[in-house]
Design an enzyme around this catalytic site. Structure first.
Site, PDB file in Angstrom:
ATOM      1  N   GLU A 188       0.807  -1.217   0.000  1.00  0.00           N
ATOM      2  CA  GLU A 188       0.000   0.000   0.000  1.00  0.00           C
ATOM      3  C   GLU A 188       0.846   1.275   0.000  1.00  0.00           C
ATOM      4  O   GLU A 188       1.235   1.765   1.061  1.00  0.00           O
ATOM      5  CB  GLU A 188      -0.950   0.019   1.216  1.00  0.00           C
ATOM      6  CG  GLU A 188      -1.829   1.274   1.251  1.00  0.00           C
ATOM      7  CD  GLU A 188      -2.774   1.338   2.458  1.00  0.00           C
ATOM      8  OE1 GLU A 188      -2.662   0.514   3.363  1.00  0.00           O
ATOM      9  OE2 GLU A 188      -3.626   2.238   2.469  1.00  0.00           O
TER      10      GLU A 188
ATOM     11  N   LYS B 275      -2.437  -1.994  -3.209  1.00  0.00           N
ATOM     12  CA  LYS B 275      -3.483  -1.112  -2.648  1.00  0.00           C
ATOM     13  C   LYS B 275      -3.053   0.338  -2.838  1.00  0.00           C
ATOM     14  O   LYS B 275      -2.419   0.937  -1.964  1.00  0.00           O
ATOM     15  CB  LYS B 275      -3.689  -1.440  -1.162  1.00  0.00           C
ATOM     16  CG  LYS B 275      -4.695  -0.528  -0.468  1.00  0.00           C
ATOM     17  CD  LYS B 275      -5.120  -1.091   0.882  1.00  0.00           C
ATOM     18  CE  LYS B 275      -6.017  -0.114   1.623  1.00  0.00           C
ATOM     19  NZ  LYS B 275      -6.667  -0.713   2.786  1.00  0.00           N
TER      20      LYS B 275
HETATM   21  P1  13P Z   1      -9.236   4.503   3.959  1.00  0.00           P
HETATM   22  O1  13P Z   1     -10.079   3.765   2.982  1.00  0.00           O
HETATM   23  O2  13P Z   1      -9.993   5.110   5.105  1.00  0.00           O
HETATM   24  O3  13P Z   1      -8.272   5.442   3.308  1.00  0.00           O
HETATM   25  O4  13P Z   1      -8.318   3.427   4.689  1.00  0.00           O
HETATM   26  C1  13P Z   1      -7.741   2.417   3.952  1.00  0.00           C
HETATM   27  C2  13P Z   1      -6.582   1.920   4.687  1.00  0.00           C
HETATM   28  O5  13P Z   1      -6.509   0.766   5.017  1.00  0.00           O
HETATM   29  C3  13P Z   1      -5.500   2.855   4.990  1.00  0.00           C
HETATM   30  O6  13P Z   1      -4.343   2.150   5.313  1.00  0.00           O
END
Ligand code: 13P
Length: 346
Positions: A179, A221
């Site tokens: 991510e 992600k």
């Molecule tokens: P949000 O969808 O609230 O941005 O959070 C996703 C997430 O897992 C952030 O690490």
């Protein structure tokens, strides 16, 4: 090749199965408490547990949600009736996942920039989580757009940590969710967001390659390519979808099974709308599934309805299920704004 390669490949595919997405509910205690305090909910371990029980026991959730990302406190908790959350998920057919980073900390020598920590001792923590039943993990890197930032130093340090995390996960049998979040905060244009996201994804895939990460056993992600929240010109949804897909097609390896977006501070309707256009218009051009791994854009209406009061659980679960359903439809390119008026009865 990892001993777990076959299992991880199957898990990664299941995480992004058609019509399904991932629910992020891995807020650290600090973040969860902040959200609770805004709504007057007591910031206690028991209320955090009760809220997570509400989410995981929502009837029908697994129709739209393949797996949920838990936090270290949550993965060790149980329902009031004494059933472990892991078992609740397994019985419902949802895959347990775990956040394994220990947070974004100030990057030395680089004001306003962060680097994510958590590599020390990670091999042992992965082994423990795998034994408990987790089958995937998450690590979030944060890239901030501002005057003269992000620096190469920040992008490279975060990309390197993401790749080392992903390699450790695959060694230990957990599918890594990689991510790299380019923050929506700031007054930058969508073009600037494209530039930074492009550079970030390029660096991340270079490092994943360097560390020998298997692309078919991971999930990406990313954040969407979008105007900064304070930018006076807000790019329309069609442009967000088009530029996001363009940036992904340029950088994401073809054998990554799925891209599961974070919502990053978009409104919940926007998050559904953007995902929907990407799938409706561009899915056939893309080699990977395109779905969601939202936290706020799924949870927020439910949290606001619950407000820490057990009498509101059923109504909050209805809100949660509704957002899961809307995003599931968006992952198939079938979301319509009218769906927002069609909340199923409790
Ligand atoms: P949000 O969808 O609230 O941005 O959070 C996703 C997430 O897992 C952030 O690490």
């Amino acid at each position: 090749m990892s001993n777990y390669a076959v299992e991880m490949k199957q898990t990664a595919q299941a995480m992004v199965a058609s019509g399904k997405g991932i629910l992020a509910m891995d807020e650290s205690n600090g973040t969860c408490n902040k959200r609770f305090e805004k709504l007057g909910i007591p910031a206690t371990e028991e209320r955090r547990r009760a809220y997570r029980e509400l989410i995981l026991t929502t009837p029908g959730l697994s129709e739209f949600i393949s797996g949920a990302i838990l936090y270290d406190e949550t993965i060790r908790q149980s329902t009031q009736a004494g059933v472990s959350f892991i078992k609740v998920m397994q019985d419902a057919g949802m895959i347990p996942g775990i956040k394994v980073d220990t947070g974004a900390k100030d990057l030395a020598g680089h004001p306003h920039e962060k680097v994510t920590e958590g590599l020390d001792g990670l091999r042992d923590r992965i082994a423990e989580y795998y034994k408990m039943g987790a089958r995937f993990a998450k690590w979030r890197a944060v890239i901030t757009i501002g005057e003269d930032i992000p620096s190469r130093a920040c992008i490279e340090a975060n990309a390197h940590a993401l790749a080392r995390y992903a390699a450790l996960c695959q060694e230990g049998g957990l599918v890594p969710i990689v991510e790299p979040e380019v923050l929506i905060d700031g007054n930058h244009t969508i073009e600037r967001c494209y530039e930074v996201t492009d550079e970030t994804l390029h660096a991340v895939f270079a490092q994943l390659y360097r560390q020998g990460v298997a692309y078919n056993q991971m999930i990406l992600k990313p954040s969407m390519v979008i105007s900064g929240l304070a930018c006076p010109i807000q790019a329309p949804a069609e442009q967000v979808a088009e530029m996001t897909i363009q940036c992904l097609l340029k950088n994401v390896r073809v054998n990554v099974p799925g891209v599961a977006f974070l919502s990053g501070g978009q409104s919940h309707q926007q998050a559904s709308e953007h995902l929907n256009i990407m799938n409706a218009k561009y899915r056939s051009h893309c080699p990977w599934q395109i779905t969601f791994s939202y936290a706020r854009a799924i949870q927020q209406p439910a949290l606001e309805t619950w407000r820490g009061n057990d009498a509101n659980v059923a109504q909050a679960q209805q809100q949660l299920l509704h957002r899961a359903k809307c995003n599931s439809a968006a992952s198939l390119g079938q979301y319509r704004a009218q769906m927002e008026q069609q909340l199923a009865p409790v």
